[in-house]
Motif scaffolding. Structure first.
Motif, short mmCIF file in Angstrom:
data_model
loop_
_atom_site.label_atom_id
_atom_site.label_comp_id
_atom_site.label_asym_id
_atom_site.label_seq_id
_atom_site.Cartn_x
_atom_site.Cartn_y
_atom_site.Cartn_z
N CYS A 188 14.51 1.00 6.38
CA CYS A 188 13.39 0.06 6.39
C CYS A 188 12.28 0.55 7.33
CB CYS A 188 13.87 -1.33 6.82
SG CYS A 188 14.76 -2.22 5.54
N LYS A 189 12.67 1.06 8.49
CA LYS A 189 11.68 1.56 9.44
C LYS A 189 10.94 2.77 8.86
CE LYS A 189 14.09 1.98 13.34
NZ LYS A 189 14.29 2.21 14.81
N ILE A 190 11.68 3.69 8.25
CA ILE A 190 11.07 4.89 7.69
C ILE A 190 10.12 4.53 6.55
CG2 ILE A 190 11.60 6.95 6.31
CD1 ILE A 190 14.09 7.30 8.10
N ILE A 191 10.55 3.61 5.68
CA ILE A 191 9.68 3.18 4.57
C ILE A 191 8.43 2.49 5.11
CG2 ILE A 191 9.53 1.57 2.62
CD1 ILE A 191 12.55 2.18 2.13
N PHE A 192 8.60 1.67 6.15
CA PHE A 192 7.46 0.98 6.76
C PHE A 192 6.48 1.98 7.36
CE2 PHE A 192 5.49 -0.90 10.57
CZ PHE A 192 4.76 -1.92 9.97
N TYR A 193 7.00 2.91 8.17
CA TYR A 193 6.13 3.92 8.79
C TYR A 193 5.39 4.73 7.73
CZ TYR A 193 8.90 3.09 13.06
OH TYR A 193 9.53 2.53 14.13
N THR A 194 6.12 5.12 6.68
CA THR A 194 5.52 5.92 5.61
C THR A 194 4.46 5.12 4.87
OG1 THR A 194 7.60 7.15 5.36
CG2 THR A 194 6.03 7.30 3.54
N GLY A 195 4.76 3.86 4.61
CA GLY A 195 3.80 2.99 3.92
C GLY A 195 2.53 2.80 4.72
N VAL A 196 2.66 2.53 6.01
CA VAL A 196 1.48 2.32 6.87
C VAL A 196 0.64 3.58 6.94
CG1 VAL A 196 0.73 1.93 9.26
CG2 VAL A 196 2.50 0.47 8.25
N THR A 197 1.29 4.74 7.13
CA THR A 197 0.56 6.01 7.19
C THR A 197 -0.15 6.29 5.86
OG1 THR A 197 2.19 6.88 8.76
CG2 THR A 197 0.77 8.48 7.68
N SER A 198 0.53 6.01 4.75
CA SER A 198 -0.07 6.23 3.42
C SER A 198 -1.30 5.34 3.23
CB SER A 198 0.97 5.94 2.33
OG SER A 198 2.06 6.83 2.42
N ILE A 199 -1.19 4.07 3.61
CA ILE A 199 -2.31 3.14 3.46
C ILE A 199 -3.50 3.58 4.32
CG2 ILE A 199 -3.08 0.77 3.94
CD1 ILE A 199 -0.20 -0.10 3.11
N ARG A 200 -3.22 3.99 5.55
CA ARG A 200 -4.29 4.47 6.43
C ARG A 200 -5.00 5.68 5.82
NH1 ARG A 200 -2.33 6.38 11.74
NH2 ARG A 200 -4.54 6.32 12.34
N CYS A 201 -4.20 6.59 5.29
CA CYS A 201 -4.75 7.82 4.70
C CYS A 201 -5.59 7.51 3.46
CB CYS A 201 -3.59 8.75 4.35
SG CYS A 201 -4.10 10.38 3.80
N LEU A 202 -5.08 6.65 2.59
CA LEU A 202 -5.81 6.30 1.37
C LEU A 202 -7.08 5.52 1.68
CD1 LEU A 202 -2.85 5.45 -1.03
CD2 LEU A 202 -4.46 7.35 -1.24
N SER A 203 -7.01 4.69 2.71
CA SER A 203 -8.20 3.92 3.10
C SER A 203 -9.31 4.87 3.54
CB SER A 203 -7.86 2.94 4.23
OG SER A 203 -6.93 1.98 3.81
N LYS A 204 -8.94 5.86 4.35
CA LYS A 204 -9.94 6.85 4.80
C LYS A 204 -10.48 7.65 3.61
CE LYS A 204 -10.47 8.09 8.77
NZ LYS A 204 -11.48 7.79 9.82
#
Length: 246
Positions: A13-29
Motif C-alpha cells: 500500500c505504501k509503495i503504491i501510494f508513493y508511486t501514485g503521488v509521484t506519478s500525479i506530480r509528474c503528469l501535472s507538471k
C-alpha cells in the motif's frame, strides 16, 4: 502468518501510494508544460528514497575505481536483475545523474504510472516485435545523446533463482552503435529484500552496490559483440560475488 500478510499488504500500500503521488506530480507538471529534467530527477530520487525506506534496507555503495558517468559521453548502466529492488538500488550508485530505465513495453500500459514514465523520459522496448524494438533502442540512443544515463538489465528479465542469467544482445548492440561507455554494477542482497516474482518483502536487509571499471563499447563492432557481452558478463559476475563459469 497473518502478521506477515498484513506487513506485506501495508508495504505494498505504501509503495503504491508513493508511486501514485509521484506519478500525479509528474503528469501535472507535464500537462502544464512546466516539467524539466532537473525537477524530474529530484522527484525520481525522492520516490526511490521512499521505496528503500519502506523496507528499511541498509545499503552501501562500493566504488573502488571512483567510476562516474562522464558528461558528453553516452553511458549505459548494466547490472544484474534478481529483484524489483535492483532498480532503486542501482539509481543510488549515481544520485546526481539523470538516470532512466529501459523498460519493457508492458509497463507503459499501467494506468497513471505508464503515462508518468513517458512524461519522465523513460524509454520502452517491445521485446515481442523485433522491428519496433530496433526503433525503441534508437530512441534510447537519442536520450543518451541528450545526457541521460540509461539503465539496462542485460538479462532482459529478473532471474528466477537470484543467479546471474545469460545476457541478451539488444543492449550491447545499442552500446556499440552509440559508442557508449558501459558501467557494470553488481547488486548484492536485493533478492533478499524482494525475491523475483513474489510480494514476499523482507525488512531490514543489507544490500551492496558494487561498481566496476567502465567498459568502452566503442572499441567493439557488431561483428565481435559477443566479446563485449562475454567481457561484461564476467565483470558483473565478479561484482555480484559469483564464481561459476558462463
Amino acid at each position: 502468518m497473518k502478521i506477515n500478510q498484513l506487513r506485506t499488504a501495508w508495504i505494498l500500500c505504501k509503495i503504491i501510494f508513493y508511486t501514485g503521488v509521484t506519478s500525479i506530480r509528474c503528469l501535472s507538471k507535464y500537462f502544464f508544460s512546466t516539467i524539466n529534467r532537473p525537477w524530474t530527477d529530484k522527484a525520481l530520487h525522492h520516490w526511490i528514497d521512499q521505496l528503500l525506506n519502506a523496507v528499511q534496507v541498509e545499503y552501501k555503495v562500493i566504488n573502488p575505481f571512483n567510476t562516474q558517468p562522464q558528461a558528453g559521453n553516452a553511458t549505459i548502466i548494466m547490472c544484474n536483475h534478481s529483484s524489483a529492488y535492483d532498480i532503486p538500488l542501482a539509481f543510488k550508485a549515481f544520485p546526481n545523474n539523470s538516470i532512466r530505465m529501459l523498460s519493457k513495453k508492458e509497463l507503459s500500459r499501467i494506468p497513471l504510472m505508464g503515462q508518468a514514465m513517458k512524461a519522465a523520459e523513460f524509454p520502452f522496448i517491445d521485446r515481442k516485435n523485433r522491428y519496433q524494438a530496433i526503433k525503441d533502442l534508437a530512441f534510447a540512443k537519442q536520450l543518451m545523446e541528450s545526457g541521460i544515463v540509461m539503465w539496462i538489465a542485460p538479462e532482459g528479465t529478473r532471474s528466477k533463482d537470484g543467479k546471474l542469467g545469460s545476457f541478451k544482445k539488444g543492449g550491447f548492440i545499442t552500446a556499440i552503435q552509440s559508442k557508449a561507455t558501459i558501467i557494470p554494477i553488481g547488486i548484492r542482497g536485493a533478492n533478499n529484500i524482494l525475491p523475483a516474482r513474489t510480494f514476499n518483502f523482507h525488512l531490514k536487509q543489507k544490500a551492496e552496490i558494487h561498481i566496476g571499471k567502465p567498459i568502452d563499447a566503442s572499441q567493439f563492432t557488431l561483428e565481435n559483440k559477443e566479446e563485449l557481452i562475454h567481457q561484461t558478463f564476467e565483470v558483473i559476475k565478479e561484482l555480484v560475488g559469483e564464481n561459476r563459469s558462463h
